[in-house]
Design an enzyme around this catalytic site. Structure first.
Site, PDB file in Angstrom:
ATOM      1  N   ASP A  25       0.837  -1.204   0.000  1.00 45.73           N
ATOM      2  CA  ASP A  25       0.000   0.000   0.000  1.00 45.73           C
ATOM      3  C   ASP A  25       0.871   1.253   0.000  1.00 45.73           C
ATOM      4  O   ASP A  25       0.365   2.378  -0.050  1.00 45.73           O
ATOM      5  CB  ASP A  25      -1.009  -0.009   1.157  1.00 45.73           C
ATOM      6  N   SER A  26       2.201   1.062   0.001  1.00 45.16           N
ATOM      7  CA  SER A  26       3.119   2.184  -0.244  1.00 45.16           C
ATOM      8  C   SER A  26       2.883   2.761  -1.641  1.00 45.16           C
ATOM      9  O   SER A  26       3.382   3.840  -1.964  1.00 45.16           O
ATOM     10  CB  SER A  26       4.577   1.735  -0.087  1.00 45.16           C
ATOM     11  N   LYS A  94      -1.337  -9.475   2.582  1.00 41.49           N
ATOM     12  CA  LYS A  94      -0.605  -9.054   3.785  1.00 41.49           C
ATOM     13  C   LYS A  94      -1.475  -8.047   4.523  1.00 41.49           C
ATOM     14  O   LYS A  94      -2.157  -7.246   3.885  1.00 41.49           O
ATOM     15  CB  LYS A  94       0.743  -8.416   3.405  1.00 41.49           C
ATOM     16  N   GLU A  96      -1.617  -5.550   8.394  1.00 44.08           N
ATOM     17  CA  GLU A  96      -0.852  -5.019   9.525  1.00 44.08           C
ATOM     18  C   GLU A  96      -1.539  -5.319  10.853  1.00 44.08           C
ATOM     19  O   GLU A  96      -2.756  -5.203  10.956  1.00 44.08           O
ATOM     20  CB  GLU A  96      -0.706  -3.491   9.379  1.00 44.08           C
ATOM     21  N   GLU A 163       8.979  -4.393  10.589  1.00 49.21           N
ATOM     22  CA  GLU A 163       9.395  -3.090  10.063  1.00 49.21           C
ATOM     23  C   GLU A 163       9.923  -2.184  11.161  1.00 49.21           C
ATOM     24  O   GLU A 163       9.268  -1.955  12.175  1.00 49.21           O
ATOM     25  CB  GLU A 163       8.210  -2.419   9.343  1.00 49.21           C
TER      26      GLU A 163
HETATM   27  O1  KIV Z   1       3.555  -1.127   1.657  1.00 55.82           O
HETATM   28  C1  KIV Z   1       4.725  -1.538   1.675  1.00 55.82           C
HETATM   29  O2  KIV Z   1       5.528  -1.230   0.793  1.00 55.82           O
HETATM   30  C2  KIV Z   1       5.149  -2.389   2.776  1.00 55.82           C
HETATM   31  C3  KIV Z   1       6.605  -2.677   2.919  1.00 55.82           C
HETATM   32  C4  KIV Z   1       7.343  -1.486   3.382  1.00 55.82           C
HETATM   33  C5  KIV Z   1       6.858  -3.846   3.776  1.00 55.82           C
HETATM   34  O3  KIV Z   1       4.347  -2.802   3.554  1.00 55.82           O
END
Ligand code: KIV
Length: 245
Positions: A25-26, A94, A96, A163
């Site tokens: 989600d980055s 994934k 969090e 992280e």
């Molecule tokens: O969203 C992302 O890029 C991430 C990584 C930094 C692990 O969760």
């Protein structure tokens, strides 16, 4: 593991031999220019994931469940995860958090969808923590992280991102778990490493945390190529005789 959000980049990373492509989600930051990861939607994540899946010939594709798509209840979490799997063809999701999202993780796993966990700095909770600084430096938070890591393993998560936590804690957690850990800003003793590709290639300009190694300076190189192109066009040096019909 490296992040990917589009077909062309995913293809390069896949052909170079990366094991896991993370549709993180980055994308909210590096693709859309938002300050945080909160605004990106499930539809937008699915669009990015579809592009990456089209390019992936050997890498596993893991997709982040975006903020708001799994926290409120486990039914919503499951339907978000199913949409990602069904509409993109990705291999896993994934999300969090630990204990707080236990029910959502259970529900998704029960449907046969592999889940990667994510502990430590969890950017979707930025407004709870207030900063992007190193997490779990104090004993209480470190203990909670260890408990959460073991909970995620016992629920059936196949891997865990750690992280921005102290390297000694990441080592302790990694050594005590059977599932592989993947670190970002968590030292060398995690089982794998992940970086945001745009950071690692120097496409993002001013983001230079201590944990980041930049393998290229593409912001500068692309700028230089663009300036050269502008100058060639203005000077009528592009296109030349061989570059026309
Ligand atoms: O969203 C992302 O890029 C991430 C990584 C930094 C692990 O969760």
């Amino acid at each position: 593991m490296l992040t990917a959000y589009d077909f062309s980049m995913a293809r390069m990373l896949d052909e170079a031999g990366i094991d896991i492509l993370l549709v993180g989600d980055s994308a909210s930051n590096v693709m859309a220019g938002h300050e945080t990861t909160l605004p990106i939607t499930l539809d937008q994540m699915i669009y990015h994931a579809q592009s990456v899946v089209r390019a992936a010939k050997r890498a596993m594709v893991v997709v982040d469940l975006p903020f708001g798509s799994y926290q409120s209840n486990s039914e919503i979490a499951l339907s978000s995860a199913i949409r990602i799997m069904k509409e993109s063809g990705a291999h896993a999701v994934k999300l969090e958090g630990g204990l707080e999202v236990e029910k959502s993780i259970k529900k998704i796993l029960m449907a046969g969808i592999p889940v990667m966990g994510h502990l430590g700095l969890t950017p979707q909770s930025i407004y709870k923590f207030g900063t992007y600084s190193v997490r779990a430096k104090e004993e209480e938070e470190a203990l909670k992280l260890e408990e959460d890591a073991h909970l995620l393993q016992s629920l059936g998560c196949f891997s865990l991102v750690l992280e921005k936590i102290p390297a000694t804690l990441a080592q302790k957690v990694s050594e005590s778990l059977e599932i592989p850990t993947i670190g970002i800003g968590a030292g060398v003793h995690t089982d794998g490493q992940v970086l945001v590709t745009h950071d690692m290639l120097g496409i993002t300009k001013d983001f230079k945390p201590r944990f980041l190694r930049r393998y290229l300076e593409l912001f500068d190189e692309i700028g230089q190529a663009t300036r050269q192109y502008i100058s060639d066009v203005k000077a009528k040096e592009f296109p030349n005789d061989q570059e026309q019909y």
